[in-house]
Write a protein that holds these residues in place. Structure first.
Motif, mmCIF file in Angstrom:
data_model
loop_
_atom_site.group_PDB
_atom_site.id
_atom_site.type_symbol
_atom_site.label_atom_id
_atom_site.label_comp_id
_atom_site.label_asym_id
_atom_site.label_seq_id
_atom_site.Cartn_x
_atom_site.Cartn_y
_atom_site.Cartn_z
ATOM 1 N N LYS A 155 35.713 55.309 26.210
ATOM 2 C CA LYS A 155 36.394 55.565 27.261
ATOM 3 C C LYS A 155 36.537 54.341 28.047
ATOM 4 O O LYS A 155 37.438 54.235 29.107
ATOM 5 C CB LYS A 155 35.534 56.556 28.108
ATOM 6 N N ARG A 156 36.044 53.279 27.715
ATOM 7 C CA ARG A 156 36.345 51.967 28.286
ATOM 8 C C ARG A 156 37.776 51.515 28.193
ATOM 9 O O ARG A 156 38.269 50.744 28.965
ATOM 10 C CB ARG A 156 35.347 50.785 27.923
ATOM 11 N N LEU A 157 38.111 51.686 26.854
ATOM 12 C CA LEU A 157 39.620 51.487 26.691
ATOM 13 C C LEU A 157 40.526 52.084 27.864
ATOM 14 O O LEU A 157 41.434 51.700 28.375
ATOM 15 C CB LEU A 157 39.804 51.760 25.177
ATOM 16 N N ARG A 158 40.388 53.395 27.773
ATOM 17 C CA ARG A 158 41.145 54.246 28.726
ATOM 18 C C ARG A 158 41.131 53.879 30.246
ATOM 19 O O ARG A 158 41.742 53.773 30.993
ATOM 20 C CB ARG A 158 40.389 55.737 28.583
ATOM 21 N N GLN A 159 39.577 53.495 30.715
ATOM 22 C CA GLN A 159 39.681 53.003 31.975
ATOM 23 C C GLN A 159 40.201 51.750 32.049
ATOM 24 O O GLN A 159 40.789 51.478 33.164
ATOM 25 C CB GLN A 159 37.753 52.865 32.243
ATOM 26 N N ALA A 160 40.276 50.784 30.897
ATOM 27 C CA ALA A 160 40.830 49.625 31.165
ATOM 28 C C ALA A 160 42.298 49.857 31.672
ATOM 29 O O ALA A 160 43.148 48.981 32.138
ATOM 30 C CB ALA A 160 40.623 48.797 30.090
ATOM 31 N N ILE A 161 42.861 50.753 30.669
ATOM 32 C CA ILE A 161 44.364 51.042 30.891
ATOM 33 C C ILE A 161 44.513 51.371 32.327
ATOM 34 O O ILE A 161 45.509 51.172 32.927
ATOM 35 C CB ILE A 161 44.700 51.756 30.052
ATOM 36 N N SER A 162 43.689 52.464 32.827
ATOM 37 C CA SER A 162 43.780 52.895 34.232
ATOM 38 C C SER A 162 43.966 51.841 35.121
ATOM 39 O O SER A 162 44.652 51.717 36.021
ATOM 40 C CB SER A 162 42.640 53.735 34.364
#
Lengths: 565, 308, 316
Positions: free
Chosen positions: A336-343
């Motif tokens: 989920k850190r990937l998804r949060q990074a994009i966010s």
């Protein structure tokens, strides 16, 4: 079409962003039966004598009496005018038909044709109709008209689009078998008590049922509608404030006049003409030239609408969220850190300003303030804030190794600029990402297939509009494992989320329900399956020929519109 | 000549079946399920999807679908779109609109194009020639949608000379602006063709002969040169009618003219197979017939070409 | 052009004709003992239009080949450095053409857009031309069933809705780059040229000198190559010069459909189709790519014309 433009259908067609609403399918299962029946009996506001309907109407300007005149509304070609069959003609249908409840610009259902909607357990609901209402052909509107219409809609082989809205009524499954023809054609959960009263038994408790009654699948139809549904569709006989004046002139217009015997709030105007446009941009241009009175403002015109219409532009925050979803079936996207990074690499304010002229609101959760329970703003926390440094750290921690990302969306239907902007920001703000490849799909069918068949290989566009203003709809349909729209969430699932939603559905009070929905949403935000982008709005503009134009969850409040003399 | 026409007509039938099959296959090959996407993000229930797929024969193999479609077509049934509206009704309503628009544009092209071409040729090298050349090239190099939006903004919204969009003012008011834009490109082409033909013919031996015979220049130009120069323009205009009819998509979209171009585009986006095939087939047929007429006209206009 | 969604219709016409520009076009020229090529060069050298258009075409080609040579002139040469905060801003120092919707420098984008656009234009034209010359000559010269077959196939492609075909092909390829887009445009671009080629071969075939050559026993491809092609190819060449321009615009149409070139590709077509929504409030988005596109198209047309004139023996 225009090149676009051309409109061409977004959705249903065209290139402009079409009306943001999408509907829902009730599909909740409930474990507990709540009590407190009367909690949802809301008294209606419709006075019979014309005029200032609803608290929302601005007073003054002599709106109390019928002011006469005819106004026009720009629309795209409806698929159907029968409520149960249509997927995009909400204003037309609400002119011709009145449902049991309405919302106006509030978030609570107000009784319209219903006198009362009561339940002791959220499972068995008794609906009483107001007296004296008639169809446009003079026949009285009776409880049987509701039951017959719901049966016809729920009967799978009829192929009526809003079928799924009735799926939580007892007996629905028998009418929609997995294989073969159903053996019966009526819902066992419906029972006519007398002309003004009928009873609905749900499969599972649903505290939000009165809200759902606004869905077009829950409207009534006169007996004549079943003789030849297709002929009926050309000139429906409804129970609403306006009746057809002639038949539907396809691709040209639908003309309606006031129904004098209407028992709800009488419209101010004598008539309304829905002018049919092939694309919203043309409709908008016509409105600027004063040739059509009320139009939906396409996203491509947001930047100039203030200048063109000034205070004749109306924006209403709908229960709609736009997000970026991820192919959660792909292991590269598990962290989920990937998804949060994009966010955190997306500057929502800047996109809102540049693309939407500041008309949308950057999302900080799944639900904005304008929803039952007051919304969940801020649940997303720091992860919905623009912070490139933190984004880069998160990306590094996530173990993402590829220097390229993909972004999938349907092309030519109004999303291109938004997603190009997102792609640019992600590429420029994440140091490890050299390229964000736009995977434009040729229209909705291909895009939806890519999600449903799990063939999308990168992040993608997500969006959901609820047709009734409670959190139940989006949470159930998109983020739960039984949702019909879960492909748009990358087929996310979390059993704890499912359980909380079910508890909320069965809650005995609305407050309790909202509290549980919020807990479910907090769990979802913690898993971070998608990047919330914006709370979207319904946007309309009107000419100087009309005033008192009110926009709410039911889109335009047609009965309130005053034609200036 | 008779044999020639018969054989061309026979070829036409074959082409007709070939094209309809191709179009059918093309729509069929598009990715995604049009029924599933009927309501955008909102999914329909499985039972409704199945009912609609069944109703529109979408689960049959391609060839079966095609044969069912052709069977219906031969008995005059063009099928329905996904909301149950007969395709024939839509075409009957929209063809006249597109015809009117295309014919208006076509007449503009023919008259303006030939006149400009003649003027340019007869005033070769002088300012009318240069002006016309500039105009043609400007039109060729500006995309039509740019022209259309600009015209709409300037002549419709700002100046208020023409209706901005729609056809509620009827012919000719509502049609002039879209027809002008639609005709712009073809007009430039006709002008170029006529100019070049006339120049070439003016140098031809028969003109010198006619002049030597003592005929007036006016007569030579209007009778001999013009007739011989028109062959290129006629060819172009013949083909052009087909294009104008099918090529109104951008214009119909920008000006909200409810014709078949709009219908075709919208139906393609939503993969309304029956509508696409119906409209496209009609377009192809008109095109083929126009071509046939042009080929026959060749023989009439230019005795050097014969169909034997 | 775009509405016809294809380069072809656009340049349309069949015809046997050709425009003539330039001061020497119809000048009486005394016959000298010289080669055709030498004469042509003599003519061209003295024609200012040749120099101007030739220079512009050359410039555009250099632009397409080495955009970085020009893009950095004003200090902001990277077309992909975008600041959304400056969306649609008007020209300012360092950004002579302003900013586009995404806040990218329009000047850098227009310069870099030349490559994709000119490549598509040239590729499409060359491909269509090859097909057209071969099929058109075969149909016109052989006649009979060859003609019937080729003409009917041409009709099918002619009548086949461009949008539909392009959608299906590009979608099924699922790769959208200069090559695939060009292939699709060419696939629908050759029929017009083929028809023109065929009709001009038809009329050349009837010319006295060809009839005479035949009478003397000449036949087959030698005749076609030596006598018919050189005399019949002019109209189709002129169309080709225009086709370059129309193909560039047609690429924009594919973009509209969501199947054209995609960002991060940069092309004039993409810029124009993006500009349309904002041109009322930010006309610079439309103006600059339009100017480059128009000038390019114009240069190709004029250059094609003057060269053809110079080489056309009938005009000497």
């Amino acid at each position: 079409m225009s090149a676009s433009r051309f409109g061409f259908r977004r959705r249903r067609g065209n290139r402009g962003a079409s009306s943001p609403r999408l509907t829902s399918r009730p599909g909740s299962r409930v474990l507990l039966a709540g009590v407190v029946g009367a909690l949802l009996i809301v008294s209606g506001c419709g006075s019979d004598d014309g005029g200032d309907s609803g608290e929302s109407g601005s007073e003054g300007d002599g709106a109390a009496e019928n002011t006469g005149g005819t106004f026009s509304v720009g629309t795209d070609e409806p698929d159907h005018l029968t409520p149960h069959r249509m997927t995009g003609a909400f204003n037309e249908v609400d002119a011709l038909f009145s449902g049991l409840v309405e919302f106006g610009d509030g978030t609570e259902p107000k009784n319209l044709h219903a006198e009362s909607i009561e339940s002791d357990d959220n499972i068995v609901w008794t609906i009483t109709l107001k007296d004296g209402w008639t169809w446009h052909n003079g026949e009285p509107v009776v409880a049987e008209d509701y039951v017959d219409a719901w049966n016809a809609t729920a009967y799978g082989p009829n192929g009526w689009a809003n079928n799924a809205q009735l799926s939580n009524i007892e007996g629905y499954d028998e009418l929609n078998p997995q294989d073969g023809e159903p053996e019966q054609d009526t819902l066992s959960g419906l029972e006519v008590i007398d002309d003004r009263q009928f009873q609905v038994t749900l499969k599972s408790a649903d505290s939000q049922f009165p809200y759902k009654l606004k869905l077009p699948g829950f409207y009534a139809l006169p007996a004549v509608a079943f003789e030849d549904p297709d002929a009926f569709d050309e000139a429906p006989i409804g129970n609403g404030p306006f009746r057809m004046d002639g038949t539907w002139e396809h691709d040209v217009q639908i003309s309606m006049v006031r129904y004098e015997d209407y028992r709800g709030p009488q419209p101010n105007a004598d008539g309304v003409i829905f002018k049919i446009y092939s694309d919203q941009e043309t409709a908008y241009t016509d409105a600027v030239a004063g040739q059509v009175d009320i139009v939906s403002v396409p996203q491509t015109r947001f930047q100039q609408v203030e200048q063109d219409f000034g205070d004749r532009f109306i924006s209403f925050q709908a229960v709609r969220l736009d997000w970026v979803g991820f192919p959660l079936w792909d292991e590269r996207f598990q962290d989920k850190r990937l998804r949060q990074a994009i966010s955190m690499a997306i500057d929502r304010d800047e996109i809102n300003e540049a693309i939407f002229a500041g008309i949308y609101e950057p999302a900080t959760s799944l639900h904005g303030a304008n929803v039952g329970g007051g919304g969940t703003e801020g649940l997303c926390g720091e992860y919905c804030e623009f912070n490139p440094e933190r984004a880069n750290e998160l990306l590094a921690e996530s173990g993402w190794t590829d220097s390229t990302l993909e972004l999938w969306y349907p092309g030519g239907v109004g999303y291109d600029q938004t997603f190009e902007a997102i792609a640019n920001q992600v590429r420029q703000n994440l140091d490890a990402i050299d390229e964000v490849q736009l995977q434009t799909q040729p229209g909705f069918p291909a895009f939806i297939e890519a999600l449903e068949e799990h063939s999308a290989t990168g992040m993608f566009r997500g969006g959901w509009g609820s047709l009734y203003p409670t959190m139940q709809n989006q949470l159930t349909e998109v983020w739960s494992s039984m949702g019909s729209g879960r492909a748009g969430a990358g087929s996310y699932e979390n059993p704890d989320v499912d359980a909380l939603i079910q508890q909320a559905d069965a809650a005995s009070t609305l407050d309790e329900a909202n509290e549980l929905y919020k807990q479910a949403e907090a769990l979802i935000m913690d898993d971070f399956p998608g990047v919330p982008l914006f709370y979207a709005t319904y946007n309309f503009a009107h000419s100087e020929n009309v005033s008192n134009v009110i926009v709410g969850f039911d889109e335009i409040e047609l009965t309130d519109v005053v034609v200036n003399s | 000549m008779g044999r020639y026409i018969v054989s061309r007509l026979a070829q036409l039938v074959i082409v007709f079946f070939g094209v309809t099959l191709l179009i059918y296959a093309a729509v069929w090959a598009l990715p995604g399920d049009p029924i599933r996407a009927l309501a955008g993000d909102r999914p329909l229930s499985e039972s409704v999807i199945n009912a609609l797929r069944d109703e529109h024969n979408l689960d049959d193999p391609l060839l079966v679908q095609y044969l069912k479609y052709m069977g219906g077509l031969l008995s005059g049934d063009f099928g329905t779109d996904f909301s149950g509206r007969p395709v024939w009704d839509q075409m009957a309503q929209r063809w006249p609109v597109t015809m009117r628009l295309a014919l208006t544009a076509w007449v503009i092209e023919a008259i303006v194009g030939i006149v400009l071409g003649l003027i340019a040729a007869l005033r070769r090298g002088r300012w009318p020639d240069h002006t016309i050349l500039l105009f043609s090239i400007a039109v060729i190099s500006i995309p039509i949608f740019v022209l259309a939006y600009t015209a709409q903004l300037v002549l419709g919204v700002n100046a208020g000379i023409f209706p901005v969009s729609g056809i509620s003012d009827g012919w000719p008011r509502s049609y002039i602006l879209p027809a002008l834009i639609l005709a712009a490109f073809g007009t430039a082409q006709v002008g170029r063709l006529v100019r070049a033909s006339v120049l070439e013919n003016l140098r031809a031996d028969y003109v010198r002969a006619a002049v030597a015979k003592g005929l007036s220049r006016r007569r030579v130009v209007s009778v001999h040169v013009l007739r011989n120069s028109l062959i290129a323009a006629v060819t172009f205009l013949g083909i052009e009618l087909g294009f104008l009819l099918g090529g109104t998509i951008v214009i119909e979209g920008v000006f909200n003219v409810p014709g078949v171009g709009q219908l075709l585009f919208r139906s393609l986006q939503t993969q309304e197979g029956a509508v696409v095939v119906g409209v496209a087939t009609a377009l192809v047929l008109i095109f083929l017939l126009a071509n046939l007429v042009v080929d026959l006209l060749y023989g009439v206009l230019d005795p050097r070409i014969r169909h034997d | 052009m775009t509405e016809r969604f294809g380069p072809e219709p656009t340049d349309g016409g069949a015809g046997v004709t050709v425009a003539v520009y330039g001061p020497n076009a119809d000048q009486e020229v005394t016959v000298r003992a010289a080669t055709l090529r030498g004469d042509a060069w003599q003519d061209l050298r003295r024609n200012p239009l040749f120099w101007i258009s030739g220079f512009l075409v050359l410039l555009m080609i250099v632009l397409a080949a080495i955009p970085d040579l020009f893009a950095g002139w004003f200090g902001n040469g990277d077309p992909r450095v975008c600041d959304l905060g400056r969306s649609n801003e008007s020209p300012t120092a360092g950004h002579p053409f302003g900013f586009d919707k995404q806040g990218c420098d329009v000047y850098a984008n227009v310069i870099h857009g030349a490559r994709a656009s000119i490549s598509v234009g040239v590729l499409v034209t060359v491909l269509s031309l090859l097909i057209a010359v071969v099929l058109g000559a075969a149909a016109g010269y052989r006649g009979k069933w060859v003609d019937a077959l080729i003409s009917r196939v041409t009709d099918i492609f002619f009548g086949f809705p461009f949008i539909l075909g392009a959608l299906v092909i590009l979608v099924s390829m699922n790769v959208r780059n200069i090559w695939t887009v060009s292939l699709v445009l060419a696939l629908f671009g050759w029929p017009t040229m083929t028809r023109v080629m065929r009709s001009s071969v038809l009329s050349v075939k009837q010319m006295d000198y060809v009839v005479a050559a035949r009478g003397l026993g000449a036949d087959g491809w030698w005749l076609v190559r030596k006598h018919i092609l050189p005399n019949a190819i002019a109209p189709v060449m002129v169309m080709a010069t225009i086709a370059i321009g129309t193909a560039i615009v047609a690429e924009a149409v594919l973009t509209f459909l969501g199947v054209g070139l995609q960002a991060p590709a940069i092309s004039w077509g993409l810029q124009l189709s993006n500009a349309q929504n904002d041109f009322q409030i930010a006309s610079h988005l439309l103006i600059y790519p339009s100017i480059f596109l128009s000038v390019t198209v114009l240069s190709f047309i004029v250059l094609g014309d003057v060269i053809r004139d110079a080489f056309d023996p009938r005009l000497r």
